[in-house]
Design a protein around this motif. Structure first.
Motif: not given
Length: 140
Positions: A56-65, A118-124, A128-132
């Motif tokens: 991931h390009s996000d290098r901060t304290i985040s849900p993805v990280t 598509a709705g699940i992706t938009t809601l996520a 700010q739910i990490p992608p999967h």
């Protein structure tokens, strides 16, 4: 509140790095232990993610990280003794013969429908739910 979240995240990283996944030599571990200076800690954390090949390009304290680090932890712990975890079985109510018809409207939804995906992706994204790669996992 943000300071508390940052401190807890730093503690998680330190605990994980020191106790379970020793990626650095002892002399190279100091930067992530210095949690009082957030800017130098953030640089050290970003380098740590680079060294771990975080995708991931996000290098901060985040849900993805956080999600990625925890997923890595689970993979490594599982990899130490996979036989231990393969013995676990999932129990579901679908094996029971006496299942009553569901009155839950969610049971009639088609979760493989493209509009649903598509709705699940938009809601996520909004939450700010990490992608999967599996939309059902994101929904969980």
């Amino acid at each position: 509140m943000i300071c508390t979240i940052r401190k807890k995240f730093q503690e998680l990283v330190i605990c994980w790095k020191i106790r379970k996944y020793v990626h650095y030599k002892i002399e190279d571990r100091g930067a992530l232990r210095k949690t009082s200076d957030i800017s130098s800690w953030q640089r050290a954390f970003s380098k740590y993610l680079d060294d771990l090949s975080c995708p991931h390009s996000d290098r901060t304290i985040s849900p993805v990280t956080t999600d990625w680090l925890l997923g890595l932890a689970v993979r490594l712990v599982y990899g130490e003794n996979p036989q231990r975890y393969r013995k676990c079985t999932r129990q579901t109510s679908s094996t029971s013969k006496d299942v009553a018809p569901s009155s839950n409207p969610l049971d009639s939804l088609d979760f493989d429908d493209e509009a649903m995906k598509a709705g699940i992706t938009t809601l996520a994204t909004l939450l700010q739910i990490p992608p999967h790669h599996d939309h059902k996992e994101v929904l969980k």
